[in-house]
Design a protein around this motif. Structure first.
Motif, mmCIF file in Angstrom:
data_model
loop_
_atom_site.group_PDB
_atom_site.id
_atom_site.type_symbol
_atom_site.label_atom_id
_atom_site.label_comp_id
_atom_site.label_asym_id
_atom_site.label_seq_id
_atom_site.Cartn_x
_atom_site.Cartn_y
_atom_site.Cartn_z
ATOM 1 N N TYR A 202 -4.915 9.707 -2.815
ATOM 2 C CA TYR A 202 -3.789 8.885 -2.140
ATOM 3 C C TYR A 202 -2.808 9.849 -1.989
ATOM 4 O O TYR A 202 -3.052 10.306 -0.924
ATOM 5 N N HIS B 158 9.697 1.855 -2.559
ATOM 6 C CA HIS B 158 8.785 0.992 -2.921
ATOM 7 C C HIS B 158 7.387 2.327 -3.532
ATOM 8 O O HIS B 158 7.096 3.471 -3.023
ATOM 9 N N ASN C 110 -1.619 11.506 1.630
ATOM 10 C CA ASN C 110 0.134 10.769 1.775
ATOM 11 C C ASN C 110 1.204 11.947 0.831
ATOM 12 O O ASN C 110 1.607 11.948 0.231
ATOM 13 N N ASP D 42 -6.601 2.129 2.129
ATOM 14 C CA ASP D 42 -6.346 2.892 4.053
ATOM 15 C C ASP D 42 -5.249 1.099 4.434
ATOM 16 O O ASP D 42 -4.470 1.225 5.390
ATOM 17 N N ASP D 43 -4.978 0.161 3.915
ATOM 18 C CA ASP D 43 -4.478 -0.736 3.888
ATOM 19 C C ASP D 43 -2.534 -0.702 3.083
ATOM 20 O O ASP D 43 -2.358 -0.877 3.192
ATOM 21 N N ILE D 44 -2.503 0.513 2.368
ATOM 22 C CA ILE D 44 -1.232 0.922 1.436
ATOM 23 C C ILE D 44 -0.104 1.959 2.338
ATOM 24 O O ILE D 44 -0.730 2.847 2.580
ATOM 25 N N ASN D 45 1.154 1.109 2.704
ATOM 26 C CA ASN D 45 1.528 2.540 3.544
ATOM 27 C C ASN D 45 3.226 2.937 3.415
ATOM 28 O O ASN D 45 3.281 2.207 2.032
ATOM 29 N N ASP D 46 3.590 3.374 3.745
ATOM 30 C CA ASP D 46 4.912 3.206 3.670
ATOM 31 C C ASP D 46 5.485 3.301 1.426
ATOM 32 O O ASP D 46 6.365 2.465 1.002
ATOM 33 N N ILE D 47 4.501 4.474 1.090
ATOM 34 C CA ILE D 47 5.166 4.560 -0.320
ATOM 35 C C ILE D 47 5.293 5.131 -0.550
ATOM 36 O O ILE D 47 5.635 6.955 0.177
ATOM 37 N N ASN D 48 7.327 5.444 -1.480
ATOM 38 C CA ASN D 48 7.505 7.073 -2.488
ATOM 39 C C ASN D 48 7.854 7.491 -3.197
ATOM 40 O O ASN D 48 6.766 8.030 -3.072
ATOM 41 N N GLU E 252 3.001 -1.976 -4.917
ATOM 42 C CA GLU E 252 1.809 -2.415 -4.749
ATOM 43 C C GLU E 252 1.286 -2.011 -6.066
ATOM 44 O O GLU E 252 1.536 -0.927 -6.482
ATOM 45 N N LYS F 266 -5.967 -3.839 -2.728
ATOM 46 C CA LYS F 266 -6.027 -3.675 -1.540
ATOM 47 C C LYS F 266 -7.204 -1.883 -1.563
ATOM 48 O O LYS F 266 -6.934 -1.274 -2.600
#
Length: 178
Positions: free
Chosen positions: A47, A117, A51, A13-19, A142, A10
């Motif tokens: 990254y 996540h 974020n 830009d395709d990776i969201n909602d990461i903690n 991910e 990936k």
């Protein structure tokens, strides 16, 4: 499997909602971050800048011929690059990929965040095995790959092949015991 994961990983830009970001160690050169590890850390910084609400777990222990752990060397690098120390968590016991994920899971458990996540940042050749172990140990994860020079990638891919089998067995034994 290794080649497919290199070709199909990936994009950021395709990776969201990461903690949490987890950066896996890759060895040191004279107690400093080496080229392979620097690539991983630079990807984590990239990254993080997009974020900055995530925490960064640096995973790597004290290996022979070093006087500091990989986690400490990574911490020093991130601080020198302007990352807030309040966002960094050090895992400094792991001596291999399986332990990186296992000890990181213990950190997440101690923070009551096992359901969070995570984004594992490692080299392209290492994504498949890292995510396999993470899945076996029950983490929601991910993977984000960083570039590895071609001349290095071939050698690492050969050793990865053997390590995948070993860690698949370790992971399943771990699951039975826990």
């Amino acid at each position: 499997m290794i080649i497919l994961s290199i070709c199909n990983h990936k994009d950021m830009d395709d990776i969201n909602d990461i903690n949490y970001i987890i950066v896996l160690g890759a060895g040191l050169n004279d107690n400093k971050v080496g080229k392979l590890l620097k690539n991983r850390l630079d990807k984590a910084i990239e990254y993080y800048k997009l974020n900055n609400d995530v925490n960064i777990i640096l995973s790597g222990g004290l290996k022979p011929n070093n006087t500091i752990s990989e986690a400490d060397a990574m911490y020093n690098y991130l601080i020198s690059m302007g990352i807030s120390k309040n966002k960094i968590i050090k895992e400094d016991k792991a001596l291999n990929t399986f332990e990186n994920i296992k000890y990181t899971k213990e950190i997440l458990k101690s923070r009551n965040d096992l359901d969070k996540h995570v984004l594992i940042i490692t080299s392209e050749f290492h994504i498949f095995r890292s995510l396999m172990i993470s899945n076996l140990l029950g983490l929601k994860s991910e993977g984000l790959a960083c570039y590895t020079p071609i001349k290095m990638r071939v050698n690492y891919m050969i050793s990865e092949y053997i390590s995948i089998t070993r860690d698949f067995i370790k992971g399943n034994i771990y699951k039975l015991d826990n």
